[in-house]
Design an enzyme around this catalytic site. Structure first.
Site, PDB file in Angstrom:
ATOM      1  N   THR A  34       2.216  -0.273 -14.056  1.00  0.00           N
ATOM      2  CA  THR A  34       2.561   0.692 -13.004  1.00  0.00           C
ATOM      3  C   THR A  34       1.297   1.368 -12.494  1.00  0.00           C
ATOM      4  OG1 THR A  34       4.697   1.098 -14.038  1.00  0.00           O
ATOM      5  CG2 THR A  34       3.885   2.813 -12.569  1.00  0.00           C
ATOM      6  N   GLY A  35       1.253   1.644 -11.180  1.00  0.00           N
ATOM      7  CA  GLY A  35       0.124   2.396 -10.625  1.00  0.00           C
ATOM      8  C   GLY A  35      -0.508   1.669  -9.457  1.00  0.00           C
ATOM      9  N   THR A  37      -3.607   0.546  -9.015  1.00  0.00           N
ATOM     10  CA  THR A  37      -4.541  -0.565  -9.264  1.00  0.00           C
ATOM     11  C   THR A  37      -3.774  -1.849  -9.564  1.00  0.00           C
ATOM     12  OG1 THR A  37      -5.976   1.104 -10.256  1.00  0.00           O
ATOM     13  CG2 THR A  37      -6.664  -1.187 -10.482  1.00  0.00           C
ATOM     14  N   ASP A  90      -2.140  -3.939 -16.686  1.00  0.00           N
ATOM     15  CA  ASP A  90      -1.776  -2.564 -16.324  1.00  0.00           C
ATOM     16  C   ASP A  90      -3.039  -1.762 -15.983  1.00  0.00           C
ATOM     17  OD1 ASP A  90      -0.255  -0.280 -15.953  1.00  0.00           O
ATOM     18  OD2 ASP A  90       0.829  -0.496 -17.849  1.00  0.00           O
ATOM     19  N   ALA A  92      -5.106   2.188 -16.020  1.00  0.00           N
ATOM     20  CA  ALA A  92      -5.356   3.239 -17.014  1.00  0.00           C
ATOM     21  C   ALA A  92      -5.927   4.457 -16.309  1.00  0.00           C
ATOM     22  CB  ALA A  92      -6.326   2.754 -18.087  1.00  0.00           C
ATOM     23  N   LYS A 103      -3.223   6.496 -20.798  1.00  0.00           N
ATOM     24  CA  LYS A 103      -2.331   6.066 -19.733  1.00  0.00           C
ATOM     25  C   LYS A 103      -1.192   7.081 -19.588  1.00  0.00           C
ATOM     26  CE  LYS A 103      -0.961   1.895 -19.422  1.00  0.00           C
ATOM     27  NZ  LYS A 103      -1.005   2.138 -17.963  1.00  0.00           N
ATOM     28  N   GLU A 112       5.291   1.122 -20.617  1.00  0.00           N
ATOM     29  CA  GLU A 112       4.021   0.371 -20.570  1.00  0.00           C
ATOM     30  C   GLU A 112       3.555   0.021 -21.989  1.00  0.00           C
ATOM     31  OE1 GLU A 112       2.170   2.243 -16.456  1.00  0.00           O
ATOM     32  OE2 GLU A 112       1.734   3.235 -18.343  1.00  0.00           O
TER      33      GLU A 112
HETATM   34  C1  5RP Z   1       1.120   4.912 -15.180  1.00  0.00           C
HETATM   35  C2  5RP Z   1      -0.231   4.570 -15.646  1.00  0.00           C
HETATM   36  C3  5RP Z   1      -1.179   4.032 -14.635  1.00  0.00           C
HETATM   37  O1  5RP Z   1      -1.490   2.720 -14.992  1.00  0.00           O
HETATM   38  C4  5RP Z   1      -2.399   4.887 -14.591  1.00  0.00           C
HETATM   39  O2  5RP Z   1      -1.987   6.206 -14.233  1.00  0.00           O
HETATM   40  C5  5RP Z   1      -3.438   4.386 -13.567  1.00  0.00           C
HETATM   41  O3  5RP Z   1      -2.927   4.486 -12.278  1.00  0.00           O
HETATM   42  P1  5RP Z   1      -3.803   4.102 -11.011  1.00  0.00           P
HETATM   43  O4  5RP Z   1      -4.099   2.642 -11.101  1.00  0.00           O
HETATM   44  O5  5RP Z   1      -2.913   4.466  -9.833  1.00  0.00           O
HETATM   45  O6  5RP Z   1      -5.062   4.936 -11.039  1.00  0.00           O
HETATM   46  O7  5RP Z   1      -0.590   4.711 -16.792  1.00  0.00           O
HETATM   47  O8  5RP Z   1       1.867   5.550 -16.185  1.00  0.00           O
END
Ligand code: 5RP
Length: 232
Positions: A34-35, A37, A90, A92, A103, A112
């Site tokens: 999730t997120g 990236t 995923d 981070a 995370k 996750e």
């Molecule tokens: C979600 C997460 C995400 O992977 C983490 O917050 C990184 O997000 P982004 O890629 O938007 O910076 O742990 O629970």
């Protein structure tokens, strides 16, 4: 953040997200994080499914990644149907030089962690700003609403400063996909992430915390568009 920075940032995320997607091969069951990236990874995997006949099944970690994967055209399965995954990818919030990660910035860290722990190989994708010698960002801790006060007291007992994560309009708490609250907890510089992880897991009412010690490979997207891969 200025617009210029925002776009530089997303190009780094894009580079990391797409590079990690190249590891995925037909026949794999893949955990989809999730997120912003890993969203690039999911979109690229969807493109390969549609255009190149990549034959994979995805397991999502949130309603957000479910929506994105469906939109991208990735066929999905569940841990009940496929408990063992070949790979999980995923993002981070922070990752140290030993590949310990924090995370849960998207409040999805419980699923996750379950999905990444079900995978043979766990890849994290991040831009350079997420790397650090030691972890010092807030640790998201998902708690049962019923246990909030007890967990706050126990986190304080460990030297932490917990704050209930509020919804954007600040008119109530963030509710996770599992129906729980999140306590964003500052511990300063975390000298021993694995020891803190064990202590947090032993608090009654803690559903899951955001310290991850199971990262196998880190894909770091850089400003020049290159990607550095760090392996455990
Ligand atoms: C979600 C997460 C995400 O992977 C983490 O917050 C990184 O997000 P982004 O890629 O938007 O910076 O742990 O629970």
């Amino acid at each position: 953040m200025t617009e210029r920075n925002a776009s530089a940032d997303s190009s780094e995320k894009r580079a990391a997200g797409i590079a990690a997607s190249q590891v995925v091969e037909s026949g794999m069951i893949v955990g989809l994080g999730t997120g912003s990236t890993v969203a690039y990874t999911i979109k690229e995997l969807g493109r390969r499914v549609r255009k190149e006949g990549l034959d994979i099944l995805g397991v999502v970690t949130s309603y957000q990644s479910e929506m994105l994967a469906i939109e991208a055209g990735i066929p999905l399965t569940t841990l009940a149907q496929h408990p063992k995954l070949d790979l999980a990818i995923d993002g981070a919030d922070q990752i140290d030089s030993n590949l310990n990660a924090i995370k849960g910035g998207g409040a999805a860290h419980t699923r996750e962690k379950i999905v990444s722990a079900s995978a043979t190989r766990f890849l994290v994708v991040a831009d350079e700003s997420k790397t650090s010698v030691q972890l010092d960002k807030v640790v998201p801790i998902e708690v049962l609403p019923f246990a909030k006060e007890l967990v706050i007291e126990k986190i304080r007992g460990l030297g932490g400063k917990p704050e209930l994560r509020l919804a954007l309009r600040k008119d109530g708490p963030v509710i996770t996909d599992n129906g729980n609250f999140v306590l964003d907890s500052s511990f300063g510089v975390i000298q021993d992430p694995e020891s803190l992880a064990i202590k947090l897991s032993s608090i009654p009412g803690v559903v899951e915390h955001g310290i991850f010690s199971n990262v196998d490979e880190l894909y770091i997207g850089k400003k020049d568009g290159s990607v550095k891969i760090v392996r455990k």
